[in-house]
Enzyme design. Structure first.
Site, PDB file in Angstrom:
ATOM      1  N   ARG A  36      37.227   9.105  33.543  1.00  0.00           N
ATOM      2  CA  ARG A  36      37.579   9.621  32.005  1.00  0.00           C
ATOM      3  C   ARG A  36      36.990  10.589  31.646  1.00  0.00           C
ATOM      4  NH1 ARG A  36      39.151   3.602  28.828  1.00  0.00           N
ATOM      5  NH2 ARG A  36      40.986   3.722  29.962  1.00  0.00           N
ATOM      6  N   LYS A 222      41.793  -8.191  28.372  1.00  0.00           N
ATOM      7  CA  LYS A 222      42.200  -8.528  26.973  1.00  0.00           C
ATOM      8  C   LYS A 222      42.987  -9.140  27.300  1.00  0.00           C
ATOM      9  CE  LYS A 222      40.446  -4.142  26.535  1.00  0.00           C
ATOM     10  NZ  LYS A 222      40.620  -2.225  26.631  1.00  0.00           N
ATOM     11  N   GLY A 377      40.541   1.395  32.726  1.00  0.00           N
ATOM     12  CA  GLY A 377      39.103   2.164  32.269  1.00  0.00           C
ATOM     13  C   GLY A 377      38.171   0.888  33.699  1.00  0.00           C
ATOM     14  N   GLY A 400      46.458  -0.226  29.660  1.00  0.00           N
ATOM     15  CA  GLY A 400      47.418  -1.146  28.830  1.00  0.00           C
ATOM     16  C   GLY A 400      48.627   0.470  28.727  1.00  0.00           C
TER      17      GLY A 400
HETATM   18  N1  LIG Z   1      38.017 -14.107  35.005  1.00  0.00           N
HETATM   19  C1  LIG Z   1      37.164 -13.912  34.542  1.00  0.00           C
HETATM   20  N2  LIG Z   1      36.219 -13.534  33.590  1.00  0.00           N
HETATM   21  C2  LIG Z   1      35.635 -13.175  32.708  1.00  0.00           C
HETATM   22  N3  LIG Z   1      35.582 -11.629  32.887  1.00  0.00           N
HETATM   23  C3  LIG Z   1      36.802 -11.212  33.694  1.00  0.00           C
HETATM   24  C4  LIG Z   1      37.394 -11.642  34.611  1.00  0.00           C
HETATM   25  N4  LIG Z   1      37.868 -11.386  35.304  1.00  0.00           N
HETATM   26  C5  LIG Z   1      37.862 -10.476  35.537  1.00  0.00           C
HETATM   27  N5  LIG Z   1      37.399  -9.826  34.159  1.00  0.00           N
HETATM   28  C6  LIG Z   1      36.664  -8.505  33.168  1.00  0.00           C
HETATM   29  O1  LIG Z   1      37.185  -8.364  32.819  1.00  0.00           O
HETATM   30  C7  LIG Z   1      36.857  -6.550  33.027  1.00  0.00           C
HETATM   31  C8  LIG Z   1      38.509  -5.582  32.573  1.00  0.00           C
HETATM   32  O2  LIG Z   1      39.360  -6.259  31.870  1.00  0.00           O
HETATM   33  P1  LIG Z   1      40.322  -4.812  31.098  1.00  0.00           P
HETATM   34  O3  LIG Z   1      39.201  -4.317  30.178  1.00  0.00           O
HETATM   35  O4  LIG Z   1      40.969  -5.312  30.223  1.00  0.00           O
HETATM   36  O5  LIG Z   1      40.364  -4.054  32.678  1.00  0.00           O
HETATM   37  P2  LIG Z   1      40.767  -2.299  32.157  1.00  0.00           P
HETATM   38  O6  LIG Z   1      39.759  -1.974  30.944  1.00  0.00           O
HETATM   39  O7  LIG Z   1      41.036  -2.069  33.821  1.00  0.00           O
HETATM   40  O8  LIG Z   1      41.921  -2.519  31.238  1.00  0.00           O
HETATM   41  C9  LIG Z   1      36.558  -6.519  33.441  1.00  0.00           C
HETATM   42  O9  LIG Z   1      34.824  -6.158  32.663  1.00  0.00           O
HETATM   43  C10 LIG Z   1      36.030  -8.287  34.690  1.00  0.00           C
HETATM   44  O10 LIG Z   1      34.404  -8.239  34.311  1.00  0.00           O
HETATM   45  O1  LIG Z   2      40.507   1.061  27.447  1.00  0.00           O
HETATM   46  C1  LIG Z   2      41.401   1.280  27.419  1.00  0.00           C
HETATM   47  O2  LIG Z   2      42.419   0.935  27.132  1.00  0.00           O
HETATM   48  P1  LIG Z   2      42.768  -0.100  28.840  1.00  0.00           P
HETATM   49  O3  LIG Z   2      41.712  -0.528  29.232  1.00  0.00           O
HETATM   50  O4  LIG Z   2      43.671  -0.205  28.802  1.00  0.00           O
HETATM   51  O5  LIG Z   2      43.046   1.732  29.669  1.00  0.00           O
HETATM   52  C2  LIG Z   2      41.729   2.403  26.438  1.00  0.00           C
HETATM   53  O6  LIG Z   2      40.432   3.008  25.560  1.00  0.00           O
HETATM   54  C3  LIG Z   2      42.503   2.235  24.720  1.00  0.00           C
HETATM   55  O7  LIG Z   2      40.997   1.131  24.168  1.00  0.00           O
HETATM   56  P2  LIG Z   2      41.553  -0.295  23.452  1.00  0.00           P
HETATM   57  O8  LIG Z   2      42.456  -1.052  23.670  1.00  0.00           O
HETATM   58  O9  LIG Z   2      40.355  -0.648  23.528  1.00  0.00           O
HETATM   59  O10 LIG Z   2      42.358  -0.032  22.604  1.00  0.00           O
END
Ligand SMILES: Nc1ncnc2c1ncn2[C@@H]1O[C@H](COP(=O)(O)OP(=O)(O)O)[C@@H](O)[C@H]1O
Ligand SMILES: O=C(OP(=O)(O)O)[C@H](O)COP(=O)(O)O
Length: 419
Positions: A36, A222, A377, A400
């Site tokens: 990023r 999330k 991310g 997201g």
């Molecule tokens: N089964 C699980 N239990 C707890 N955490 C998990 C599990 N699977 C994935 N994760 C965690 O989810 C995190 C990523 O989630 P998220 O922020 O939603 O993804 P992104 O940043 O790609 O949108 C990672 O740090 C990963 O370790």
């Molecule tokens: O990491 C982000 O979202 P993403 O995990 O859905 O890619 C963006 O920086 C938004 O962060 P937020 O979901 O805490 O508002």
């Protein structure tokens, strides 16, 4: 969608305030993946080449309050104590990112330990001509994410007072209507940066002419923020693979036992209605059928659970072999794949299996003429870790955000920049 971009802006001698998405994975104060940050360099370099008075950068970095609460709960369970400032310093303080950026570009980056106010103003005033300033994490100010428009406006006005032109290059946060991502665009002449422009240009044709069948893979942690996205994905996707931490809220909703796995109990009912809706709409939902589990959240030898149900003492941290096979089969004939959220705790060597295997399958689809978009991310960090980023059609800096954009939603941060 046509955006006003920085190409159209007169930036010479101007005080430029730019929202970036430097919400990068951090560990012990160190940046774990700089995708990023690198993605914003084109805009940063372009703006600096226009010789502005200065360039102020701002971003959120995690969610300090939520992150600390989560870590504190975990520490309490383990009988440990956690110092808030030590925690913030390692996870949420933007100073570490400012230093990383300075090293990356070989230029000094002044840091303001306040996001707005007299200190931020003083740091900006004392910046050299065309100097760079980075503000503290915007989410240390609760007005950033406030539901009250008046509070967001008050913060946006303070940010606006630091500049004369606003640039938004934070595609990853464009789905959030926050003070620094949306409100500020109403107080200064507002332009999109090149990253914002590029993401929109890539995603627009997929929105207007999606190649079917489409398979969506949603994982990660999330749950609450992605459940709404899942619902809108039902409109276009043929199959929805729900994995990672997300999956356990759904498995629990189906009546399965999930042991100590990540679950958001407040969303069980939402998960139930989503499952019912998917059935009605003929969308196939795939959830894990086996797991790699552990008694603790740590990088330890996994316990294989050859069943959907988990025993009480274990938490599911990765997909098992059978789940991976099931997902791979569903992906076989996909023409479009959108993926957000890892399928396990890929940061742990012992729990990267599912994410790595599916990343290989998705990567192979591009060679067969499929369109593959990976966003988020941590998801981007995962495909980088496996050396597969180049093999995807598009690696989006927003998870997201890219999912919501692909669903045809108007993202507040982008709407404010429309021509
Ligand atoms: N089964 C699980 N239990 C707890 N955490 C998990 C599990 N699977 C994935 N994760 C965690 O989810 C995190 C990523 O989630 P998220 O922020 O939603 O993804 P992104 O940043 O790609 O949108 C990672 O740090 C990963 O370790
Ligand atoms: O990491 C982000 O979202 P993403 O995990 O859905 O890619 C963006 O920086 C938004 O962060 P937020 O979901 O805490 O508002």
């Amino acid at each position: 969608m046509e955006l006003r971009t920085i190409r159209e802006a007169d930036l010479a001698g101007k005080k430029v305030v730019m929202r970036v998405d430097f919400n990068v994975p951090m560990k012990e104060g160190k940046v774990q993946d700089d995708t990023r940050i690198k993605a914003a360099l084109e805009s940063i370099n372009y703006i600096l080449a226009q010789k502005p008075r200065y360039l102020v950068l701002m971003s959120h970095l995690g969610d300090p309050k939520k992150d600390f609460k989560k870590a504190q709960e975990k520490a309490e369970k383990e009988g440990k104590s956690l110092d808030q400032e030590t925690f913030f310093a390692a996870k949420n303080r933007m100073k570490n990112v400012a230093e990383y950026l300075a090293n990356l570009i070989g230029k000094p980056v002044a840091f303001s330990a306040q996001t707005t106010g007299t200190q931020a103003q003083a740091v900006c005033d004392s910046a050299p001509e065309s100097g760079i300033i980075m503000l503290e994490n915007t989410r240390f100010d609760s007005r950033e994410t406030s539901k009250e428009a008046s509070e967001r406006e008050a913060m946006a006005k303070e940010l606006a007072s630091l500049g004369e032109v606003y640039v938004n290059d934070a595609f990853g946060t464009a789905h959030r209507a926050h003070a620094s991502t949306e409100t500020l665009a109403h107080f200064l002449p507002a332009y999109a940066g090149f990253l914002m422009e590029k993401e929109v240009a890539y995603l627009d044709p997929i929105v207007s002419n999606p190649q079917k069948p489409m398979v969506a893979i949603v994982g990660g942690a999330k749950v609450s923020s992605k459940i709404a996205v899942l619902e809108s994905l039902l409109k276009n996707a043929h199959t929805l693979i729900i994995g990672g931490g997300m999956a356990f809220t759904f498995l629990k909703a189906q009546g399965h036992t999930v042991g100590k796995s990540l679950v958001e109990d407040d969303f069980i009912d939402t998960a139930k209605s989503l499952l019912a809706k998917a059935k009605e709409m003929n969308v196939q939902i795939l959830l894990p059928v086996d797991h790699l589990a552990s008694a603790e959240f740590a990088d330890v030898e996994p316990t294989y659970v050859d069943a959907i149900d988990l025993p009480e003492n274990l938490m599911g941290l990765d997909a098992g072999k059978k789940s991976v096979e099931l997902y791979a089969k569903a992906l076989e004939n996909a023409k479009t794949v959108v993926w957000n959220g890892p399928l396990g705790v890929f940061e742990f060597k012992h729990f990267e299996f599912g994410t790595h295997e599916i990343a290989k399958v998705v990567a192979s689809l591009k060679a067969k003429g499929g369109i593959t978009v990976v966003g988020g991310g941590d998801s981007v960090a995962a495909v980088n870790k496996f050396g597969l980023a180049e093999k995807m059609s598009h690696v989006s800096t927003g998870g997201g955000a890219s999912l919501e954009y692909l669903e045809g939603k108007a993202l507040p941060g982008i709407v404010a920049l429309k021509k």
